[in-house]
Scaffold this motif. Structure first.
Motif, PDB file in Angstrom:
ATOM      1  N   ASN A 104       0.845  -1.202   0.000  1.00 30.17           N
ATOM      2  CA  ASN A 104       0.000   0.000   0.000  1.00 30.17           C
ATOM      3  C   ASN A 104       0.873   1.241   0.000  1.00 30.17           C
TER       4      ASN A 104
ATOM      5  N   LYS B  66      -0.665   1.411   6.901  1.00 27.63           N
ATOM      6  CA  LYS B  66      -2.019   0.855   6.748  1.00 27.63           C
ATOM      7  C   LYS B  66      -1.954  -0.593   6.272  1.00 27.63           C
TER       8      LYS B  66
ATOM      9  N   THR C 216       0.526   3.907   1.656  1.00 23.84           N
ATOM     10  CA  THR C 216       0.815   4.162   3.066  1.00 23.84           C
ATOM     11  C   THR C 216       1.138   2.833   3.725  1.00 23.84           C
TER      12      THR C 216
HETATM   13  P1  ATR Z   1     -11.874   1.829  -0.976  1.00 16.03           P
HETATM   14  O1  ATR Z   1     -12.964   1.681   0.041  1.00 16.03           O
HETATM   15  O2  ATR Z   1     -12.383   1.896  -2.393  1.00 16.03           O
HETATM   16  O3  ATR Z   1     -10.786   0.829  -0.809  1.00 16.03           O
HETATM   17  P2  ATR Z   1     -10.281   3.800   0.363  1.00 16.03           P
HETATM   18  O4  ATR Z   1     -10.619   3.153   1.665  1.00 16.03           O
HETATM   19  O5  ATR Z   1     -10.278   5.280   0.290  1.00 16.03           O
HETATM   20  O6  ATR Z   1     -11.276   3.299  -0.760  1.00 16.03           O
HETATM   21  O7  ATR Z   1      -8.863   3.222  -0.119  1.00 16.03           O
HETATM   22  C1  ATR Z   1      -8.266   3.647  -1.298  1.00 16.03           C
HETATM   23  C2  ATR Z   1      -7.003   2.813  -1.534  1.00 16.03           C
HETATM   24  O8  ATR Z   1      -6.394   3.243  -2.754  1.00 16.03           O
HETATM   25  C3  ATR Z   1      -5.966   2.965  -0.456  1.00 16.03           C
HETATM   26  O9  ATR Z   1      -5.239   1.758  -0.359  1.00 16.03           O
HETATM   27  C4  ATR Z   1      -5.102   4.090  -1.017  1.00 16.03           C
HETATM   28  O10 ATR Z   1      -3.781   4.148  -0.505  1.00 16.03           O
HETATM   29  P3  ATR Z   1      -3.491   4.939   0.880  1.00 16.03           P
HETATM   30  O11 ATR Z   1      -3.924   4.031   1.979  1.00 16.03           O
HETATM   31  O12 ATR Z   1      -2.015   5.178   0.881  1.00 16.03           O
HETATM   32  O13 ATR Z   1      -4.280   6.215   0.813  1.00 16.03           O
HETATM   33  C5  ATR Z   1      -5.077   3.710  -2.464  1.00 16.03           C
HETATM   34  N1  ATR Z   1      -4.759   4.825  -3.363  1.00 16.03           N
HETATM   35  C6  ATR Z   1      -5.563   5.874  -3.687  1.00 16.03           C
HETATM   36  N2  ATR Z   1      -4.942   6.683  -4.559  1.00 16.03           N
HETATM   37  C7  ATR Z   1      -3.705   6.161  -4.789  1.00 16.03           C
HETATM   38  C8  ATR Z   1      -2.585   6.520  -5.609  1.00 16.03           C
HETATM   39  N3  ATR Z   1      -2.624   7.612  -6.380  1.00 16.03           N
HETATM   40  N4  ATR Z   1      -1.498   5.714  -5.604  1.00 16.03           N
HETATM   41  C9  ATR Z   1      -1.458   4.599  -4.838  1.00 16.03           C
HETATM   42  N5  ATR Z   1      -2.480   4.198  -4.045  1.00 16.03           N
HETATM   43  C10 ATR Z   1      -3.587   4.956  -4.011  1.00 16.03           C
END
Ligand code: ATR
Length: 266
Positions: A147, A152, A149
């Motif tokens: 991930n 997480k 982050t």
């Molecule tokens: P969902 O319920 O659809 O999973 P979410 O809980 O907001 O939505 O989670 C979005 C996921 O996409 C997360 O794993 C997020 O990474 P972070 O935890 O670091 O925020 C990931 N994500 C969103 N945009 C991203 C990007 N541009 N590059 C990499 N990961 C991304």
């Protein structure tokens, strides 16, 4: 007439109504599937109201999946995932399920991809990532969660138990993996992939939870690398199939539901 529906905010462009109504038509069930968009603070009243009005079942989507967990009796899997996407009102008390997990495992099963004993990489640790990680671990996969982050990912790996975790720099693990799932929003309405194409290979089965577009950049590059590809519409289909079967106790007419869904996706 039975009433089913979807609660979310927003629910405007949901594909669930045509998918479920195709199932009712195919099996001659007298039912409707409608969308409800309660104010964010009204979800408790919405669940109680649906119960009182004799609604048979509800799907639950953003932003209510976590909150509904505390408003119903969740089954053990939904409780572990920490989110409910399906409520069954037919019993004494509303019962909550998470059919997103079945959406994942049934998508792989439908494509004859075995999971037991396989190495899997999950990209993403949000709501979708949680359902995917639990589904794969429960199916016997050795799961690695990558991930953006990293903390997480580590938290989710702890919750799943026995999984490993890291940042996106650990996506090199895909080179030795059998299964890859994108559970991030990367690629939704954009030509981006969360996974470098160099790590994709022919022995890999790739599921992308993103279904808009149906062929994401990740799936296109996976196909070019010779991998098996499974698009996000399958996951959407099979979570609906599983919900239908929980509510009705009947085998879902998968082809009819898939046809209705595909007709509305480009
Ligand atoms: P969902 O319920 O659809 O999973 P979410 O809980 O907001 O939505 O989670 C979005 C996921 O996409 C997360 O794993 C997020 O990474 P972070 O935890 O670091 O925020 C990931 N994500 C969103 N945009 C991203 C990007 N541009 N590059 C990499 N990961 C991304």
């Amino acid at each position: 007439m039975q009433v089913f529906g979807l609660v979310g905010n927003p629910v405007g462009h949901s594909l669930s109504p045509p998918m479920h109504e195709a199932a009712y038509d195919a099996l001659g069930i007298d039912a409707r599937y409608v969308t409800f968009e309660p104010a964010v603070d009204d979800i408790g009243r919405a669940i109680d109201g649906a119960d009182a009005l004799g609604v048979t079942g509800l799907n639950v989507t953003i932003p209510f999946k976590q909150r509904v967990l505390d408003l119903v009796d969740p089954d053990p899997l939904a409780a572990r995932i920490g989110a409910v996407n399906t409520v069954d009102f037919t019993g004494e008390r509303p019962r909550g399920y998470n059919t997103d997990a079945a959406g994942v495992t049934r998508s792989f099963a439908h494509h004859d991809v075995p999971l037991d004993g396989r190495d899997a990489v999950v990209v993403g640790a949000g709501g979708a990532g949680r359902a995917v990680a639990f589904a794969l671990a429960d199916s016997g996969c050795d799961v690695h969660i990558a991930n953006r982050t990293a903390e997480k990912a580590a938290e989710l790996a702890d919750a799943v138990g026995g999984a490993s975790a890291g940042g996106l720099d650990t996506l090199d693990r895909v080179r030795d993996a059998d299964v890859l799932v994108n559970a991030t929003s990367v690629g939704m309405e954009s030509d981006e992939s969360p996974v470098p194409r160099e790590v994709l290979h022919p022995a890999l089965a790739v599921l992308d939870a993103v279904y808009s577009p149906v062929e994401t950049r990740l799936l296109r590059e996976a196909a070019e690398a010779g991998a098996t590809t499974i698009d996000g519409a399958w996951m959407l289909l099979f979570q609906g199939v599983e919900a239908f079967e929980r509510w009705t106790g009947e085998d879902a007419p998968v082809d009819a539901m898939n046809g209705a869904l595909r007709a509305r996706l480009s």
